[in-house]
Motif scaffolding. Structure first.
Motif, PDB file in Angstrom:
ATOM      1  N   TYR A 147      11.707  -0.598   6.995  1.00  0.00           N
ATOM      2  CA  TYR A 147      11.177  -1.676   6.164  1.00  0.00           C
ATOM      3  C   TYR A 147       9.758  -2.021   6.593  1.00  0.00           C
ATOM      4  CZ  TYR A 147      12.593  -4.480  10.183  1.00  0.00           C
ATOM      5  OH  TYR A 147      12.747  -4.975  11.448  1.00  0.00           O
ATOM      6  N   ALA A 148       8.987  -2.519   5.641  1.00  0.00           N
ATOM      7  CA  ALA A 148       7.618  -2.941   5.939  1.00  0.00           C
ATOM      8  C   ALA A 148       7.623  -4.441   6.182  1.00  0.00           C
ATOM      9  CB  ALA A 148       6.714  -2.613   4.762  1.00  0.00           C
ATOM     10  N   PHE A 149       6.843  -4.877   7.143  1.00  0.00           N
ATOM     11  CA  PHE A 149       6.676  -6.323   7.305  1.00  0.00           C
ATOM     12  C   PHE A 149       5.199  -6.648   7.375  1.00  0.00           C
ATOM     13  CE2 PHE A 149       7.175  -4.547  11.533  1.00  0.00           C
ATOM     14  CZ  PHE A 149       6.153  -5.136  12.259  1.00  0.00           C
ATOM     15  N   ARG A 150       4.871  -7.809   6.820  1.00  0.00           N
ATOM     16  CA  ARG A 150       3.469  -8.237   6.776  1.00  0.00           C
ATOM     17  C   ARG A 150       3.015  -8.681   8.142  1.00  0.00           C
ATOM     18  NH1 ARG A 150       4.261 -11.696   1.450  1.00  0.00           N
ATOM     19  NH2 ARG A 150       6.385 -11.275   2.113  1.00  0.00           N
ATOM     20  N   GLN A 151       1.877  -8.151   8.565  1.00  0.00           N
ATOM     21  CA  GLN A 151       1.334  -8.519   9.859  1.00  0.00           C
ATOM     22  C   GLN A 151       0.302  -9.621   9.708  1.00  0.00           C
ATOM     23  OE1 GLN A 151       0.096  -4.751  11.250  1.00  0.00           O
ATOM     24  NE2 GLN A 151       1.540  -4.718  12.943  1.00  0.00           N
ATOM     25  N   TYR A 210       2.198  -3.889   8.109  1.00  0.00           N
ATOM     26  CA  TYR A 210       1.083  -3.613   7.213  1.00  0.00           C
ATOM     27  C   TYR A 210       0.396  -4.930   6.888  1.00  0.00           C
ATOM     28  CZ  TYR A 210       3.540  -5.444   3.103  1.00  0.00           C
ATOM     29  OH  TYR A 210       4.173  -6.259   2.213  1.00  0.00           O
ATOM     30  N   HIS A 211      -0.820  -4.818   6.403  1.00  0.00           N
ATOM     31  CA  HIS A 211      -1.546  -6.013   5.997  1.00  0.00           C
ATOM     32  C   HIS A 211      -1.465  -6.143   4.493  1.00  0.00           C
ATOM     33  CE1 HIS A 211      -3.124  -7.098   9.925  1.00  0.00           C
ATOM     34  NE2 HIS A 211      -3.214  -5.793  10.140  1.00  0.00           N
ATOM     35  N   ASP A 212      -1.003  -7.298   4.054  1.00  0.00           N
ATOM     36  CA  ASP A 212      -0.825  -7.535   2.629  1.00  0.00           C
ATOM     37  C   ASP A 212      -2.180  -7.517   1.926  1.00  0.00           C
ATOM     38  OD1 ASP A 212       0.793  -7.851   0.540  1.00  0.00           O
ATOM     39  OD2 ASP A 212       1.197  -9.982   0.831  1.00  0.00           O
ATOM     40  N   PRO A 241       0.827  -1.218   0.000  1.00  0.00           N
ATOM     41  CA  PRO A 241       0.000   0.000   0.000  1.00  0.00           C
ATOM     42  C   PRO A 241       0.858   1.263   0.000  1.00  0.00           C
ATOM     43  CG  PRO A 241      -0.080  -1.118   2.126  1.00  0.00           C
ATOM     44  CD  PRO A 241       0.627  -2.031   1.208  1.00  0.00           C
ATOM     45  N   PRO A 242       0.700   2.129  -1.020  1.00  0.00           N
ATOM     46  CA  PRO A 242       1.496   3.360  -1.098  1.00  0.00           C
ATOM     47  C   PRO A 242       1.314   4.233   0.145  1.00  0.00           C
ATOM     48  CG  PRO A 242       0.272   3.015  -3.126  1.00  0.00           C
ATOM     49  CD  PRO A 242      -0.222   1.996  -2.162  1.00  0.00           C
ATOM     50  N   GLU A 243       0.157   4.093   0.801  1.00  0.00           N
ATOM     51  CA  GLU A 243      -0.144   4.939   1.958  1.00  0.00           C
ATOM     52  C   GLU A 243       0.865   4.741   3.087  1.00  0.00           C
ATOM     53  OE1 GLU A 243      -2.411   3.111   0.253  1.00  0.00           O
ATOM     54  OE2 GLU A 243      -3.109   4.901  -0.828  1.00  0.00           O
ATOM     55  N   GLU A 270       9.117 -12.086   7.201  1.00  0.00           N
ATOM     56  CA  GLU A 270       8.001 -11.599   6.379  1.00  0.00           C
ATOM     57  C   GLU A 270       8.179 -10.159   5.918  1.00  0.00           C
ATOM     58  OE1 GLU A 270       5.331 -13.307   4.978  1.00  0.00           O
ATOM     59  OE2 GLU A 270       6.644 -14.918   5.576  1.00  0.00           O
ATOM     60  N   SER A 271       9.414  -9.739   5.746  1.00  0.00           N
ATOM     61  CA  SER A 271       9.600  -8.437   5.116  1.00  0.00           C
ATOM     62  C   SER A 271       9.590  -8.677   3.612  1.00  0.00           C
ATOM     63  CB  SER A 271      10.912  -7.804   5.550  1.00  0.00           C
ATOM     64  OG  SER A 271      12.002  -8.571   5.112  1.00  0.00           O
ATOM     65  N   ALA A 272       9.184  -7.654   2.888  1.00  0.00           N
ATOM     66  CA  ALA A 272       9.141  -7.782   1.439  1.00  0.00           C
ATOM     67  C   ALA A 272      10.122  -6.769   0.868  1.00  0.00           C
ATOM     68  CB  ALA A 272       7.737  -7.488   0.946  1.00  0.00           C
ATOM     69  N   ASP A 273      10.198  -6.664  -0.459  1.00  0.00           N
ATOM     70  CA  ASP A 273      11.027  -5.608  -1.020  1.00  0.00           C
ATOM     71  C   ASP A 273      10.217  -4.324  -1.035  1.00  0.00           C
ATOM     72  OD1 ASP A 273      13.676  -6.541  -1.527  1.00  0.00           O
ATOM     73  OD2 ASP A 273      12.799  -7.964  -2.922  1.00  0.00           O
ATOM     74  N   PHE A 274       9.890  -3.851   0.152  1.00  0.00           N
ATOM     75  CA  PHE A 274       9.101  -2.644   0.344  1.00  0.00           C
ATOM     76  C   PHE A 274       9.734  -1.910   1.530  1.00  0.00           C
ATOM     77  CE2 PHE A 274       4.601  -0.962   1.581  1.00  0.00           C
ATOM     78  CZ  PHE A 274       4.901   0.256   0.990  1.00  0.00           C
ATOM     79  N   ARG A 275      10.522  -0.876   1.210  1.00  0.00           N
ATOM     80  CA  ARG A 275      11.241  -0.192   2.284  1.00  0.00           C
ATOM     81  C   ARG A 275      11.684   1.186   1.847  1.00  0.00           C
ATOM     82  NH1 ARG A 275      14.887  -3.421  -0.158  1.00  0.00           N
ATOM     83  NH2 ARG A 275      14.298  -5.272   0.972  1.00  0.00           N
TER      84      ARG A 275
END
Ligand code: UDP
Ligand code: MG
Length: 311
Positions: free
Chosen positions: A117-121, A184-186, A98-100, A143-148
């Protein structure tokens, strides 16, 4: 302050418009200049045309078109190489990220973190992740993604890592710096299909383990040692049996078993070493990580000024 958002796109024609709209919305609420770097990783649909249209209507959009599909990790690296921001955000094009969340990234960055970094909850770490973490010496947040978000300091350090076998999550963890995570929630993909193939996923997992760990090499020696010990024990038993005057079976079974087991163990060990040697070969060839066909953006960031040409 400039914020660069890097988005690798492979067949994401139906997503890029919506993503751009939401990115623009998020960035309007931040007290920052922004640029959006879309990397077209050899898409076979009209992703590139859509991106060019976006670039025509929004001067903050830059388009980096690769000469063919080089894979997610290479496309990400290409985008990072072309980003000029004081902070660089990387994310997927399919709106699963989510861009938010970028707002939360920026808040933490301003509070002094170099890497957010973002991790999926709400999901249990997948088995693959736990296995990788058990095998490698660098901790990767589960559960981190390439989102950071990366500060310029992190980006510069990252760009000095020249390896070809890329597992970016591991490389970023290895770098250290002041890190923190944001949960964040995927989401489901907004549109289109997942373009990672099973083969690509498997290759990435193998890269993760082999590039960050020598455990498999050590396991090979351990396996060899165990086999040797078992062989010696068996030999001692035969010797004892002979000395004690017991009849020894013709021994065909034992012979075959020994040969088969030893052959198997040797092949496994050779295979493990071959995996590493293959990677050494990839590294020494010093090929560029990606090849740029076209760059739509500031002229001083043309491909030949970047790492691609320099290497
Ligand atoms: N991607 C890419 N090149 C590839 C495969 C994927 O640039 O060869 C991009 C894709 O467009 C998306 C991101 O990498 O923005 C994640 O890919 P995907 O959604 O297929 O993987 P998943 O989210 O299921 O792990
Ligand atoms: Mg996805």
């Amino acid at each position: 302050m400039l914020l660069s958002v890097v988005v690798p796109c492979c067949n994401e024609s139906a997503n890029v418009g919506e993503l751009h709209r939401r990115l623009a919305e998020v960035c309007a609420g931040l007290d920052l200049d922004a640029e959006f770097i879309f990397v077209d990783d050899g898409s076979r649909d009209d992703t590139l045309e859509r991106l060019k249209a976006l670039a025509g209507s929004d001067p903050r959009v830059r388009v980096l078109s690769l000469s063919r599909n080089f894979g997610h990790q290479a496309a990400l690296s290409a985008g990072i190489d072309h980003a000029a921001g004081d902070a660089v955000v990387v994310m997927d094009a399919d709106l699963q990220h989510p861009p938010e969340l970028i707002g939360a990234f920026v808040t933490r960055w301003r509070a002094g973190y170099d890497l957010v970094y973002a991790f999926r909850q709400g999901v249990r770490p997948r088995l693959g992740y736990r296995l990788i973490n058990a095998l490698i010496s660098t901790r990767i947040p589960p559960e981190s993604a390439d989102f950071r978000l990366m500060d310029r300091r992190v980006v510069d350090a990252f760009r000095r890592m020249p390896e070809r076998a890329r597992f970016i999550r591991g490389m970023i963890s290895w770098l250290g710096f002041r890190q923190c995570g944001v949960g964040y929630h995927d989401r489901q993909r907004f549109a289109g299909r997942r373009s990672y193939t099973v083969r690509q996923t498997a290759r990435m997992a193998l890269n993760a383990v082999l590039a960050f760990s020598t455990v498999p090499l050590r396991a090979a020696s351990l396996l060899g040692l165990c086999t040797l010990a078992a062989g010696l024990l068996y030999g001692a038993y035969i010797l004892y049996a002979r000395l004690a005057g017991r009849p020894i079976e013709p021994g065909w079974t034992a012979l075959m078993l020994t040969v088969l087991i030893l052959g198997g163990v040797q092949l496994i060990c050779v295979g493990i070493i071959a995996e590493y040697v293959g990677r050494i070969f990839e590294e020494v060839k010093q090929r560029p990580l990606y090849v740029v066909r076209e760059w739509i953006g500031p002229a001083d960031r043309r491909p030949d000024d970047r790492r691609e040409g320099a290497r």
